[in-house]
Design an enzyme around this catalytic site. Structure first.
Site, mmCIF file in Angstrom:
data_model
loop_
_atom_site.group_PDB
_atom_site.id
_atom_site.type_symbol
_atom_site.label_atom_id
_atom_site.label_comp_id
_atom_site.label_asym_id
_atom_site.label_seq_id
_atom_site.Cartn_x
_atom_site.Cartn_y
_atom_site.Cartn_z
ATOM 1 N N GLY A 10 3.157 13.886 4.469
ATOM 2 C CA GLY A 10 2.920 13.410 3.100
ATOM 3 C C GLY A 10 3.294 14.500 2.107
ATOM 4 O O GLY A 10 2.725 14.606 1.016
ATOM 5 N N GLN A 14 1.705 14.010 -4.500
ATOM 6 C CA GLN A 14 1.181 14.856 -5.587
ATOM 7 C C GLN A 14 0.635 16.187 -5.059
ATOM 8 O O GLN A 14 0.947 17.250 -5.600
ATOM 9 C CB GLN A 14 0.063 14.114 -6.351
ATOM 10 C CG GLN A 14 -0.353 14.842 -7.620
ATOM 11 C CD GLN A 14 -1.733 14.462 -8.124
ATOM 12 O OE1 GLN A 14 -2.392 13.576 -7.588
ATOM 13 N NE2 GLN A 14 -2.178 15.150 -9.161
ATOM 14 N N ASP A 36 7.656 13.409 5.355
ATOM 15 C CA ASP A 36 7.193 12.275 4.551
ATOM 16 C C ASP A 36 8.016 11.049 4.927
ATOM 17 O O ASP A 36 9.076 11.174 5.548
ATOM 18 C CB ASP A 36 7.379 12.575 3.039
ATOM 19 C CG ASP A 36 6.432 11.777 2.155
ATOM 20 O OD1 ASP A 36 6.580 10.546 2.087
ATOM 21 O OD2 ASP A 36 5.536 12.386 1.548
ATOM 22 N N ARG A 38 8.972 9.168 2.396
ATOM 23 C CA ARG A 38 9.877 9.250 1.248
ATOM 24 C C ARG A 38 10.896 10.353 1.448
ATOM 25 O O ARG A 38 10.727 11.220 2.305
ATOM 26 C CB ARG A 38 9.097 9.657 -0.013
ATOM 27 C CG ARG A 38 8.305 8.584 -0.638
ATOM 28 C CD ARG A 38 7.995 9.008 -2.071
ATOM 29 N NE ARG A 38 6.617 9.436 -2.224
ATOM 30 C CZ ARG A 38 6.128 9.926 -3.362
ATOM 31 N NH1 ARG A 38 6.908 10.077 -4.406
ATOM 32 N NH2 ARG A 38 4.866 10.275 -3.447
ATOM 33 N N ASP A 54 7.279 8.960 9.943
ATOM 34 C CA ASP A 54 6.241 7.961 9.674
ATOM 35 C C ASP A 54 5.040 8.310 10.545
ATOM 36 O O ASP A 54 5.105 8.198 11.771
ATOM 37 C CB ASP A 54 6.774 6.558 10.024
ATOM 38 C CG ASP A 54 5.737 5.486 9.755
ATOM 39 O OD1 ASP A 54 4.593 5.817 9.366
ATOM 40 O OD2 ASP A 54 6.076 4.296 9.929
ATOM 41 N N TYR A 144 -10.930 2.420 -0.241
ATOM 42 C CA TYR A 144 -10.535 3.834 -0.152
ATOM 43 C C TYR A 144 -11.745 4.690 0.223
ATOM 44 O O TYR A 144 -11.687 5.516 1.147
ATOM 45 C CB TYR A 144 -9.963 4.253 -1.505
ATOM 46 C CG TYR A 144 -9.555 5.702 -1.627
ATOM 47 C CD1 TYR A 144 -8.473 6.201 -0.922
ATOM 48 C CD2 TYR A 144 -10.232 6.557 -2.498
ATOM 49 C CE1 TYR A 144 -8.090 7.531 -1.060
ATOM 50 C CE2 TYR A 144 -9.849 7.873 -2.654
ATOM 51 C CZ TYR A 144 -8.775 8.367 -1.933
ATOM 52 O OH TYR A 144 -8.394 9.674 -2.085
HETATM 53 P P1 NAD Z 1 0.277 10.743 -2.849
HETATM 54 O O1 NAD Z 1 0.225 9.255 -2.800
HETATM 55 O O2 NAD Z 1 0.833 11.403 -4.045
HETATM 56 O O3 NAD Z 1 1.052 11.304 -1.572
HETATM 57 C C1 NAD Z 1 0.917 10.739 -0.301
HETATM 58 C C2 NAD Z 1 2.254 10.905 0.398
HETATM 59 O O4 NAD Z 1 2.136 10.335 1.709
HETATM 60 C C3 NAD Z 1 3.413 10.184 -0.299
HETATM 61 O O5 NAD Z 1 4.488 11.060 -0.549
HETATM 62 C C4 NAD Z 1 3.803 9.092 0.679
HETATM 63 O O6 NAD Z 1 5.198 8.799 0.699
HETATM 64 C C5 NAD Z 1 3.350 9.680 2.009
HETATM 65 N N1 NAD Z 1 3.127 8.659 3.031
HETATM 66 C C6 NAD Z 1 2.576 7.422 2.869
HETATM 67 N N2 NAD Z 1 2.605 6.762 4.037
HETATM 68 C C7 NAD Z 1 3.166 7.578 4.950
HETATM 69 C C8 NAD Z 1 3.479 7.451 6.323
HETATM 70 N N3 NAD Z 1 3.216 6.321 6.988
HETATM 71 N N4 NAD Z 1 4.052 8.494 6.957
HETATM 72 C C9 NAD Z 1 4.351 9.646 6.288
HETATM 73 N N5 NAD Z 1 4.094 9.810 4.969
HETATM 74 C C10 NAD Z 1 3.505 8.787 4.316
HETATM 75 O O7 NAD Z 1 -1.225 11.233 -2.577
HETATM 76 P P2 NAD Z 1 -1.891 12.637 -2.957
HETATM 77 O O8 NAD Z 1 -2.520 12.496 -4.271
HETATM 78 O O9 NAD Z 1 -0.923 13.728 -2.706
HETATM 79 O O10 NAD Z 1 -3.074 12.673 -1.901
HETATM 80 C C11 NAD Z 1 -2.968 13.332 -0.652
HETATM 81 C C12 NAD Z 1 -4.299 13.205 0.063
HETATM 82 O O11 NAD Z 1 -5.346 13.766 -0.755
HETATM 83 C C13 NAD Z 1 -4.750 11.760 0.355
HETATM 84 O O12 NAD Z 1 -5.463 11.727 1.561
HETATM 85 C C14 NAD Z 1 -5.692 11.466 -0.790
HETATM 86 O O13 NAD Z 1 -6.628 10.470 -0.448
HETATM 87 C C15 NAD Z 1 -6.361 12.802 -0.965
HETATM 88 N N6 NAD Z 1 -6.952 12.961 -2.295
HETATM 89 C C16 NAD Z 1 -6.171 13.025 -3.416
HETATM 90 C C17 NAD Z 1 -6.768 13.167 -4.672
HETATM 91 C C18 NAD Z 1 -5.928 13.252 -5.926
HETATM 92 O O14 NAD Z 1 -6.497 13.265 -7.026
HETATM 93 N N7 NAD Z 1 -4.616 13.320 -5.836
HETATM 94 C C19 NAD Z 1 -8.150 13.237 -4.773
HETATM 95 C C20 NAD Z 1 -8.923 13.128 -3.621
HETATM 96 C C21 NAD Z 1 -8.313 13.016 -2.379
HETATM 97 N N1 SER Z 2 -7.940 10.887 -7.389
HETATM 98 C C1 SER Z 2 -8.330 10.024 -6.343
HETATM 99 C C2 SER Z 2 -8.272 8.602 -6.753
HETATM 100 O O1 SER Z 2 -8.474 8.349 -7.922
HETATM 101 C C3 SER Z 2 -9.726 10.350 -5.876
HETATM 102 O O2 SER Z 2 -9.707 10.404 -4.500
HETATM 103 O O3 SER Z 2 -8.045 7.753 -5.938
#
Ligand code: NAD
Ligand code: SER
Length: 317
Positions: A10, A14, A36, A38, A54, A144
């Site tokens: 992934g 972000q 990823d 993507r 994947d 979620y």
């Molecule tokens: P994001 O959606 O920006 O990135 C996730 C990435 O995973 C994407 O680039 C997507 O293409 C990739 N992905 C999806 N399915 C896939 C697959 N089958 N195989 C390989 N790659 C795949 O999410 P993020 O914000 O970077 O979050 C990353 C982690 O952190 C997640 O577990 C999310 O729940 C957790 N998280 C994020 C936040 C936040 O504010 N961004 C807050 C709490 C928890």
């Molecule tokens: N930033 C995340 C969301 O809003 C919290 O896990 O889904």
């Protein structure tokens, strides 16, 4: 001593982009494989290896881990809160199966460490709203949140039963400028900066007084690496750690932006994400992370806002 070889799954998301870049600084570019579904994010190009992967394809994941001699996995692939509500079954499947695939391979291949993020979304309407503690009533109402809470118990299970050193943080909403957010309820806190710079106005999908726990990405990346580098005996929480930095409302964030862009205006048009936000705590108690491995945030609302606006100015040339 065996060198670490890290797989980030992934990596184009972000968090993934910034975490991959930070891990490459610590371990060396060639030691951190970005992967990823993507395409490779522009900011990662030329900084180290990238593979298309994947995580749901367990066989291919296993082959990559063996072929690349991987010792640690950071699993970031997931569907976030707002997108997940539109497709609950798909979100459950991705968020759970990806974790089980990684944990199984980690157990079989005796990987040194696994990182998997949880979220403040594990908490629900019956959890305390203010200074929500590590252990409390936890009854999430979003798919979620349900997937994250279940995932925390899978992590604990693989640690207790098989000795897999899997570690986790409950991130608050993360604010960043390098890569776009992936469909969360806290994404307004990023959109607002782009709107303020581009058109000096923003229509917010949450109400003015919706207070949520938030953190600047720089702090989140540092928390992740500090926790992952702590000796195993310091990691007493094997579900997932509460971590905190700041809490604010959209109105407070708009006021802070107005100190830099005085003619910025905000309006409010709450949508389905309002009820998700209202189900979460307003602030988080992270005393256990502070005690166990010394967590301390560096950014507050004022310093984060200043840094975001400065970096968005320079990236827009
Ligand atoms: P994001 O959606 O920006 O990135 C996730 C990435 O995973 C994407 O680039 C997507 O293409 C990739 N992905 C999806 N399915 C896939 C697959 N089958 N195989 C390989 N790659 C795949 O999410 P993020 O914000 O970077 O979050 C990353 C982690 O952190 C997640 O577990 C999310 O729940 C957790 N998280 C994020 C936040 C936040 O504010 N961004 C807050 C709490 C928890
Ligand atoms: N930033 C995340 C969301 O809003 C919290 O896990 O889904």
């Amino acid at each position: 001593m065996k060198k670490e070889k890290i797989l980030v799954i992934g990596a184009s998301g972000q968090i993934g982009v910034e975490l991959t870049l930070a891990l490459r600084k610590v371990y060396g570019g060639s030691q951190v494989i970005a992967s990823d579904l993507r395409e490779e994010n522009e900011l990662l190009k030329g900084t180290g290896p990238y593979v298309s992967l994947d995580v749901m394809n367990k066989e291919m994941l296993h082959v990559q881990i063996l072929r690349q001699n991987i010792t640690q996995v950071y699993l970031l692939a997931a569907m976030l809160s707002a997108t997940a509500e539109k497709n609950p079954h798909l979100a459950w499947h991705l968020n759970m199966q990806s974790l089980l695939n990684v944990l199984d391979i980690a157990k079989e291949e005796k990987l040194k460490k696994v990182y998997w993020p949880s979220s403040i979304a594990v908490f629900g309407p019956t959890s305390p709203k203010v200074n929500c503690p590590q252990q409390t009533i936890i009854e999430p109402t979003t798919v979620y949140g349900i997937s994250k809470y279940t995932g925390e118990f899978w992590c604990n299970y693989y640690f207790q039963r098989y000795g897999v050193d899997v570690r986790s943080l409950r991130y608050p909403g993360l604010v960043s400028y390098k890569s776009s957010p992936g469909g969360g309820t806290t994404d307004y806190a990023i959109e607002i900066f782009h709107a303020a710079k581009e058109k000096k106005s923003y229509s917010c999908f949450l109400n003015a007084d919706t207070r949520l726990p938030m953190m600047y990405m720089e702090d989140a990346i540092r928390a992740t690496i500090e926790m992952m580098e702590s000796p195993a005996d310091k990691i007493r929480v094997r579900t997932s750690y509460n971590i905190a930095a700041m809490s604010f409302t959209p109105a407070e964030m708009a006021t802070e932006i107005q100190t830099h862009i005085p003619d910025f205006t905000i309006s409010y048009a709450p949508d389905y994400r309002q009820s998700i936000a209202e189900s979460w705590p307003q602030s988080i108690d992270d005393a256990i992370a502070q005690d166990d491995w010394g967590w301390k945030p560096a950014f507050n609302l004022a310093s984060m806002t200043k840094d975001m606006l400065m970096n968005l100015s320079s990236s827009q040339g």
